[in-house]
Scaffold this active site. Structure first.
Site, mmCIF file in Angstrom:
data_model
loop_
_atom_site.group_PDB
_atom_site.id
_atom_site.type_symbol
_atom_site.label_atom_id
_atom_site.label_comp_id
_atom_site.label_asym_id
_atom_site.label_seq_id
_atom_site.Cartn_x
_atom_site.Cartn_y
_atom_site.Cartn_z
ATOM 1 N N HIS A 193 7.410 -7.249 -1.592
ATOM 2 C CA HIS A 193 6.189 -7.872 -2.229
ATOM 3 C C HIS A 193 6.489 -9.469 -2.508
ATOM 4 O O HIS A 193 7.628 -9.666 -3.567
ATOM 5 C CB HIS A 193 5.750 -7.414 -3.807
ATOM 6 C CG HIS A 193 5.566 -5.734 -3.377
ATOM 7 N ND1 HIS A 193 4.083 -5.209 -3.460
ATOM 8 C CD2 HIS A 193 6.262 -4.711 -3.432
ATOM 9 C CE1 HIS A 193 4.180 -3.946 -3.136
ATOM 10 N NE2 HIS A 193 5.298 -3.528 -3.194
ATOM 11 N N GLU A 230 6.412 7.560 -4.342
ATOM 12 C CA GLU A 230 7.482 7.023 -4.778
ATOM 13 C C GLU A 230 7.559 7.493 -6.362
ATOM 14 O O GLU A 230 8.351 8.544 -6.582
ATOM 15 C CB GLU A 230 7.043 5.562 -5.000
ATOM 16 C CG GLU A 230 8.070 4.662 -5.822
ATOM 17 C CD GLU A 230 7.479 3.082 -6.129
ATOM 18 O OE1 GLU A 230 8.694 2.530 -6.388
ATOM 19 O OE2 GLU A 230 6.441 2.874 -5.817
ATOM 20 N N ASP A 276 11.729 -4.306 -1.476
ATOM 21 C CA ASP A 276 10.855 -4.010 -2.182
ATOM 22 C C ASP A 276 10.715 -5.326 -3.189
ATOM 23 O O ASP A 276 9.597 -6.283 -2.889
ATOM 24 C CB ASP A 276 11.105 -2.829 -3.036
ATOM 25 C CG ASP A 276 9.760 -2.200 -3.684
ATOM 26 O OD1 ASP A 276 8.658 -2.793 -3.361
ATOM 27 O OD2 ASP A 276 9.773 -1.337 -4.527
ATOM 28 N N ASP A 277 11.309 -5.342 -4.422
ATOM 29 C CA ASP A 277 11.230 -6.698 -5.230
ATOM 30 C C ASP A 277 12.490 -7.112 -5.601
ATOM 31 O O ASP A 277 13.173 -6.917 -6.578
ATOM 32 C CB ASP A 277 10.365 -6.171 -6.660
ATOM 33 C CG ASP A 277 8.855 -5.758 -6.195
ATOM 34 O OD1 ASP A 277 8.207 -6.598 -6.040
ATOM 35 O OD2 ASP A 277 8.917 -4.552 -6.308
#
Length: 334
Positions: free
Chosen positions: A15, A196, A274-275
């Protein structure tokens, strides 16, 4: 670069709003006259959060600092440069027009910034970046349809797919069939977050109801052997993010993580961050952790990169070029 850092890597699940390093966020906040709460950072300067809800709050606060196209340019550029330094040759990022809209930025404006960052990083390193536009699940299905409408009305060559993140416990996937159908019919490849925080049934619904070729995360599918068989049979690619899963407490340690079971079941998997600054990881660290904790060889890791390139939402010419970059590595790794 030495060792695993030389190994070509590709990332499909990151992201962009969650890829802002703390140092860059401070610079953006100062540039835009925004005061960041002290509690947002730990004493060592890293992001501070306690649970999934707190993480989402920190993520949204960071996103509020992105006020201008040049902010998105700087994030994309710095992230791609960091990935290139770790051996990445291709990166897809999720970008949320809803976060841009929340601070008054247009759909076209935020893409303008992202595209500039992609171009600048490519010029300097050769890394290829692309964008998957995402809707936010907890903002509802009508907003998802509106996001696809923007994609269709203002097409951009770097926007290669449509996806959905957000709270998996809000609404049901059937509510989003119209949005995904519109995106698919407009020629956009699709992915969706599932499996998730929600269980394997969320993955089952995603692959049965939506025109997706990939699942974001999908690790909870490991709890259902029949579902794993179906995922493998259908060639659905799982965008696995082990560091994120551990940071958010889905699994207590690498030994408990289902990545080896997913691979053993014949599922096609990729490694992703992901982050990354929120979870203390990066694409290079994910590959290194997979070697250390899951015992994956360089040949196995290269196959994961090959899977990512094959599953990328990219045009045939770019895919062929990426495959050619990997072909020489394949001989040496084996």
């Amino acid at each position: 670069m030495t060792g695993l850092m030389r190994l070509p890597k590709a990332e499909l699940h990151c992201h962009i709003e969650g890829a802002v390093a703390p140092g860059l966020l401070h610079r953006l906040a100062n540039r835009n006259g925004i005061r960041l709460p002290t509690a947002m950072f730990a004493p060592d300067g890293r992001y501070a959060w306690t649970d999934f809800s707190d993480f989402l709050d920190a993520y949204d606060r960071a996103s509020e600092c992105l006020r201008h196209p040049t902010d998105y340019r700087d994030i994309m550029y710095e992230y791609l440069m960091a990935c290139a330094a770790e051996g990445a040759v291709y990166v897809e990022v999720f970008s949320s027009p809803d976060h841009a809209a929340a601070v008054g930025m247009s759909y076209a404006g935020h893409l303008e910034g992202l595209a500039a960052g992609i171009d600048d990083a490519f010029t300097e390193t050769g890394i290829i970046g692309r964008v998957i536009v995402t809707c936010v699940r907890h903002l509802g299905p009508q907003r998802a349809v509106e996001i696809v409408g923007s994609m269709k009305a203002e097409p951009h060559p770097y926007v290669v797919g449509f996806g959905m993140g957000g709270d998996e416990h809000r609404f049901v996937l059937a509510d989003f069939v119209p949005a995904f159908r519109l995106a698919h019919e407009a020629g956009y490849a699709c992915t969706v977050h599932a499996g998730e925080v929600a269980g394997p049934d969320s993955v089952r619904q995603a692959i049965d109801l939506l025109p997706v070729s990939r699942i974001g995360h999908g690790v909870r599918a490991a709890e259902d052997p029949r579902l794993l068989e179906d995922i493998a049979r259908r060639g659905i690619v799982l965008e696995v993010c082990p560091g994120s899963n551990l940071a958010l407490g889905l699994y207590p340690d690498h030994a408990s993580h289902p990545l080896p079971r997913l691979i053993a079941a014949g599922c096609r998997v990729t490694l992703n961050s992901d982050d990354p600054p929120f979870f203390g990881t990066s694409i290079g660290r994910e590959y290194a952790a997979a070697a250390k904790h899951f015992g994956l060889s360089e040949a196995a890791l290269l196959r994961i990169t090959e899977t990512a390139v094959d599953a990328a939402f990219v045009d045939p010419e770019t895919r062929l070029s990426l495959r050619q970059q990997l072909s020489g590595q394949s001989v040496r790794a084996h």
